[in-house]
Design an enzyme around this catalytic site. Structure first.
Site: not given
Ligand code: TYD
Length: 143
Positions: A56
Site C-alpha cells: 500500500h
Molecule cells: P495492515 O495495514 O494490513 O498491515 P501491513 O501494512 O503491515 O501489512 O494492517 C493489519 C491490520 O492491523 C489491519 O486490520 C489494520 C490494523 N492496524 C491498526 O489497527 N493500527 C495500525 O497502526 C496499523 C498499522 C494496522
C-alpha cells in the site's frame, strides 16, 4: 544522518548509537532524531515464514521504519522508480514519505520491524490498489 536518498521521498538514515562496554543504545526523539512529530508506534513480529506485508501507499503519512531485531527487505516505489532496501541492523532507518508504495518481505526468523508514524491509524489515508496508486502519482508527481 542521511546514508542514501533511495527515492525523492524515501531515504535511508543512520541512528546515533551510544555504545559502551555494556552494549548499545539508540534514542529517537520526536521532531529531532525523527523529522516529524511521532503520533503512533507499531511493530511487526512473529511474521510467518515467507509472508509479505505492506502493499500500500499513504496519501499523507510519514513513517520511520527500523528493524530492531533480525532483518527484512522493503521495496519502495514512487511510480517512477522501484528500489529495494535491506534493513538488517537496529541503527538504520528507512524514512518513507507520502506517495510511496511499500512492500515488506524476507523477514528473518525473530525479526521485529518497528515503525514510527506521523499520524494515528487512518484507513482513509491508505491507497491499497497499485493501479490506483500509479494513477494518483501520474496526477501528482513526487514532492
Ligand atoms: P495492515 O495495514 O494490513 O498491515 P501491513 O501494512 O503491515 O501489512 O494492517 C493489519 C491490520 O492491523 C489491519 O486490520 C489494520 C490494523 N492496524 C491498526 O489497527 N493500527 C495500525 O497502526 C496499523 C498499522 C494496522
Amino acid at each position: 544522518m542521511l546514508i542514501e536518498q533511495i527515492l525523492p521521498n524515501c531515504a535511508l538514515h543512520a541512528h546515533r548509537v551510544v555504545e559502551d562496554q555494556r552494549g548499545c543504545l539508540v534514542a529517537l526523539e520526536s521532531e529531532a532524531d525523527v523529522p516529524f512529530r511521532i503520533e503512533r508506534v507499531y511493530y511487526l513480529f512473529d511474521t510467518a515464514r515467507g509472508a509479505t506485508r505492506g502493499f500500500h501507499a499513504h496519501r499523507e503519512l510519514q513513517q520511520w521504519a527500523v528493524c530492531v531485531a533480525g532483518a527484512c527487505t522493503i521495496t519502495v516505489d514512487d511510480a517512477s522508480e522501484r528500489r529495494t532496501v535491506t534493513l538488517d541492523t537496529p541503527d538504520k532507518a528507512l524514512h518513507i514519505g507520502p506517495g510511496v508504495w511499500r512492500e515488506m518481505r524476507d523477514f528473518a526468523p525473530g525479526s521485529v520491524l518497528m515503525v514510527l508514524a506521523s499520524q494515528p491509524y487512518n484507513e482513509a489515508d491508505y491507497i491499497r490498489d497499485f493501479d490506483e496508486f500509479v494513477a494518483s502519482r501520474r496526477a501528482k508527481p513526487p514532492q
